[in-house]
Design a protein around this motif. Structure first.
Motif, PDB file in Angstrom:
ATOM      1  N   LYS A  30       0.825  -1.214   0.000  1.00 19.12           N
ATOM      2  CA  LYS A  30       0.000   0.000   0.000  1.00 19.12           C
ATOM      3  C   LYS A  30       0.855   1.257   0.000  1.00 19.12           C
ATOM      4  O   LYS A  30       1.984   1.261   0.489  1.00 19.12           O
ATOM      5  CB  LYS A  30      -0.895   0.046   1.257  1.00 19.12           C
ATOM      6  CG  LYS A  30      -1.931  -1.036   1.336  1.00 19.12           C
ATOM      7  CD  LYS A  30      -3.046  -0.790   0.360  1.00 19.12           C
ATOM      8  CE  LYS A  30      -4.122  -1.854   0.501  1.00 19.12           C
ATOM      9  NZ  LYS A  30      -5.152  -1.710  -0.496  1.00 19.12           N
ATOM     10  N   LEU A  32       0.183   5.710   0.576  1.00 20.15           N
ATOM     11  CA  LEU A  32      -0.715   6.806   0.915  1.00 20.15           C
ATOM     12  C   LEU A  32      -0.619   7.825  -0.210  1.00 20.15           C
ATOM     13  O   LEU A  32       0.475   8.277  -0.555  1.00 20.15           O
ATOM     14  CB  LEU A  32      -0.298   7.435   2.245  1.00 20.15           C
ATOM     15  CG  LEU A  32      -1.118   8.633   2.716  1.00 20.15           C
ATOM     16  CD1 LEU A  32      -2.569   8.233   2.983  1.00 20.15           C
ATOM     17  CD2 LEU A  32      -0.491   9.223   3.978  1.00 20.15           C
ATOM     18  N   VAL A  67       3.708   3.559   3.533  1.00 23.49           N
ATOM     19  CA  VAL A  67       2.956   3.513   4.787  1.00 23.49           C
ATOM     20  C   VAL A  67       3.573   2.447   5.685  1.00 23.49           C
ATOM     21  O   VAL A  67       4.166   1.482   5.201  1.00 23.49           O
ATOM     22  CB  VAL A  67       1.446   3.232   4.567  1.00 23.49           C
ATOM     23  CG1 VAL A  67       0.805   4.331   3.758  1.00 23.49           C
ATOM     24  CG2 VAL A  67       1.220   1.893   3.924  1.00 23.49           C
ATOM     25  N   LEU A  97      -5.599   5.398   0.560  1.00 22.71           N
ATOM     26  CA  LEU A  97      -4.624   4.308   0.586  1.00 22.71           C
ATOM     27  C   LEU A  97      -4.868   3.490  -0.664  1.00 22.71           C
ATOM     28  O   LEU A  97      -5.992   3.055  -0.920  1.00 22.71           O
ATOM     29  CB  LEU A  97      -4.810   3.458   1.840  1.00 22.71           C
ATOM     30  CG  LEU A  97      -4.356   4.140   3.119  1.00 22.71           C
ATOM     31  CD1 LEU A  97      -4.954   3.469   4.326  1.00 22.71           C
ATOM     32  CD2 LEU A  97      -2.841   4.141   3.207  1.00 22.71           C
TER      33      LEU A  97
END
Length: 105
Positions: A30, A32, A67, A97
Motif C-alpha cells: 500500500k 498513501l 505507509v 490508501l
C-alpha cells in the motif's frame, strides 16, 4: 521553536516505531496518496519532498508515500501522517490508501 515536519520527519517517526522489529517498517502493498491544492506549492521546498514522491497530475499536486506495515492497526493513521508531514488539512483535496505498483522488495 516549531516542531520538525516534512518527509524526513515522517520517515523517521515510522522507522523509530518499528525499530524493535527485524523487518522493514514499510508495507510493500500500500501507499498513501494525497492530492493537494495548488496553493500548497509554496510549501513544497520547505518540507523537502522528493521528485519521486511529489508529481503534478492533471494540474494538481499528488504526493505518494510509503505507509507503515501496521497502518491498518493504527488509530487515525491518516491524521498522524499529515501532522508529521506538516500539511494543513485545508490543502488536501483527497487522501487515500492505494495498492502499490512498486516491484522492490
Amino acid at each position: 521553536m516549531s516542531k520538525a515536519k516534512g518527509l524526513k520527519t515522517y520517515k523517521k517517526y515510522w522507522e523509530d516505531q518499528a525499530s524493535f522489529m527485524d523487518q522493514s517498517p514499510w508495507n510493500q502493498q500500500k501507499i498513501l496518496t494525497l492530492t493537494l491544492t495548488n496553493d500548497f506549492e509554496k510549501n513544497i521546498e520547505e518540507l523537502k519532498f522528493s521528485n519521486h514522491s511529489l508529481v503534478r497530475e492533471g494540474g494538481q499536486l499528488t504526493l505518494r508515500l510509503k505507509v507503515p506495515y501496521n497502518y491498518s492497526e493504527l488509530d487515525d493513521f491518516e491524521g498522524k501522517a499529515i501532522e508529521l508531514l506538516g500539511i494543513d488539512k485545508n490543502y488536501l483535496i483527497d487522501m487515500s490508501l492505494t495498492n502499490s505498483h512498486c516491484t522492490k522488495t
